[in-house]
Motif scaffolding. Structure first.
Motif, short mmCIF file in Angstrom:
data_model
loop_
_atom_site.label_atom_id
_atom_site.label_comp_id
_atom_site.label_asym_id
_atom_site.label_seq_id
_atom_site.Cartn_x
_atom_site.Cartn_y
_atom_site.Cartn_z
N GLU A 31 83.94 47.53 -25.38
CA GLU A 31 83.79 47.59 -26.83
C GLU A 31 82.30 47.37 -27.09
O GLU A 31 81.76 46.30 -26.79
N THR A 32 81.65 48.37 -27.62
CA THR A 32 80.19 48.34 -27.76
C THR A 32 79.79 48.45 -29.22
O THR A 32 80.23 49.36 -29.92
N THR A 33 78.97 47.52 -29.67
CA THR A 33 78.54 47.44 -31.06
C THR A 33 77.04 47.61 -31.15
O THR A 33 76.29 46.93 -30.45
N VAL A 34 76.60 48.51 -32.02
CA VAL A 34 75.18 48.66 -32.34
C VAL A 34 74.93 47.86 -33.62
O VAL A 34 75.58 48.10 -34.64
N ALA A 35 74.02 46.90 -33.54
CA ALA A 35 73.67 46.08 -34.71
C ALA A 35 72.21 46.32 -35.08
O ALA A 35 71.34 46.37 -34.20
N VAL A 36 71.97 46.46 -36.37
CA VAL A 36 70.64 46.73 -36.90
C VAL A 36 70.35 45.75 -38.04
O VAL A 36 71.26 45.11 -38.55
N PRO A 37 69.08 45.66 -38.46
CA PRO A 37 68.75 44.65 -39.47
C PRO A 37 69.54 44.76 -40.78
O PRO A 37 70.09 43.78 -41.24
N ASN A 38 69.57 45.94 -41.38
CA ASN A 38 70.15 45.94 -42.72
C ASN A 38 70.63 47.30 -43.24
O ASN A 38 70.53 47.55 -44.43
N LYS A 39 71.11 48.15 -42.39
CA LYS A 39 71.64 49.40 -42.90
C LYS A 39 72.70 49.96 -41.97
O LYS A 39 73.08 49.31 -41.00
N GLU A 40 73.17 51.15 -42.26
CA GLU A 40 74.32 51.70 -41.55
C GLU A 40 73.97 52.54 -40.32
O GLU A 40 74.87 52.93 -39.59
N GLU A 41 72.71 52.82 -40.13
CA GLU A 41 72.31 53.61 -38.96
C GLU A 41 70.87 53.29 -38.61
O GLU A 41 70.16 52.65 -39.37
N VAL A 42 70.49 53.73 -37.45
CA VAL A 42 69.13 53.50 -36.97
C VAL A 42 68.48 54.84 -36.68
O VAL A 42 69.12 55.75 -36.15
N GLN A 43 67.22 54.97 -37.06
CA GLN A 43 66.45 56.18 -36.77
C GLN A 43 65.71 55.95 -35.46
O GLN A 43 64.80 55.14 -35.39
N THR A 44 66.15 56.64 -34.41
CA THR A 44 65.47 56.49 -33.12
C THR A 44 64.31 57.47 -33.03
O THR A 44 64.18 58.40 -33.83
N VAL A 45 63.45 57.23 -32.04
CA VAL A 45 62.28 58.07 -31.83
C VAL A 45 62.14 58.39 -30.34
O VAL A 45 62.74 57.72 -29.50
N VAL A 46 61.34 59.39 -30.07
CA VAL A 46 60.99 59.76 -28.70
C VAL A 46 59.51 59.49 -28.52
O VAL A 46 58.68 59.99 -29.30
N HIS A 47 59.18 58.69 -27.54
CA HIS A 47 57.79 58.46 -27.16
C HIS A 47 57.53 59.26 -25.90
O HIS A 47 58.31 59.20 -24.96
N ASP A 48 56.45 59.99 -25.90
CA ASP A 48 56.14 60.81 -24.73
C ASP A 48 54.63 60.90 -24.57
O ASP A 48 53.89 60.90 -25.55
N ARG A 49 54.21 60.95 -23.34
CA ARG A 49 52.78 61.09 -23.05
C ARG A 49 52.44 62.56 -22.84
O ARG A 49 53.26 63.33 -22.34
N GLN A 50 51.25 62.90 -23.23
CA GLN A 50 50.74 64.25 -23.02
C GLN A 50 49.57 64.15 -22.05
O GLN A 50 48.43 63.95 -22.47
N PRO A 51 49.86 64.25 -20.74
CA PRO A 51 48.79 64.08 -19.75
C PRO A 51 47.59 64.98 -20.03
O PRO A 51 47.74 66.14 -20.39
N GLY A 52 46.43 64.39 -19.89
CA GLY A 52 45.20 65.13 -20.11
C GLY A 52 44.79 65.19 -21.56
O GLY A 52 43.69 65.63 -21.87
#
Length: 187
Positions: A31-52
């Motif tokens: 049973e897995t629960t996602v908890a966030v500060p104060n709303k109904e969903e979380v906006q995730t992001v992608v971090h990526d490096r651009q070599p060079g």
């Protein structure tokens, strides 16, 4: 008895560090629960490096992930283990007293606590530092200072388990992280 896993996160969390553990735990029947500060969903992001091009990561919006609870609704006693994904979310969630209370509970009770990438910076909070003192923790190498300032020792390993704390450097280490996390909770 079904294991109950809490994923403590917020906006700008690294998408794979939320989604991979979430679905892996669901796949195990937890049973897995996602908890966030104060709303109904979380906006995730992608971090990526651009070599060079840049030495630091760029950031792009990724998936919105539904949350089941707000931090204020979480009773940490109801959960067997905790996961704190990285990204920029830990910078913000560590400022929330409810999050500090939740993380403190898991550490004081020696419940399995997983931290990925920047997730370890949550331990820098004064109320939590004494609970990670002399623990060995890995994180993205740019967070070495924060890990050491929390009183923990920085591990160069990609994935490292010290007692109840399972840590990983980046999203690239999620398979090893989840293997050690599942072993730590007795799966």
């Amino acid at each position: 008895m079904t294991k109950r896993i809490l994923i403590l996160t917020g906006d700008a969390a690294e998408t794979l560090e939320v989604i991979y553990p979430l679905y892996r735990c669901i796949e195990e029947g937890f049973e897995t629960t996602v908890a966030v500060p104060n709303k109904e969903e979380v906006q995730t992001v992608v971090h990526d490096r651009q070599p060079g091009i840049m030495e630091v990561s760029t950031e792009r919006l990724a998936y919105r992930v539904p949350a089941q609870k707000k931090f204020s609704e979480v009773n940490p006693e109801d959960y067997d283990a905790l996961i704190i994904p990285g990204g920029r979310a830990p910078e913000h969630i560590r400022t929330k007293p409810e999050a500090v209370h939740i993380v403190g509970h898991f550490l004081r009770e020696n419940k399995v606590t997983g931290v990925i990438c920047h997730g370890a910076i949550v331990f820098l909070i004064p109320e939590l530092k004494e609970l990670v003192l002399n623990k060995k923790i890995t994180a993205v190498p740019t967070c070495r200072f924060e890990v050491e300032e929390s009183g923990a020792q920085f591990s160069e390993e990609l994935v490292f388990t010290d007692g109840n704390i399972v840590s990983a450097q980046t999203w690239r280490d999620l398979p090893g992280f989840m293997k050690q996390f599942l072993e730590a909770i007795g799966k």
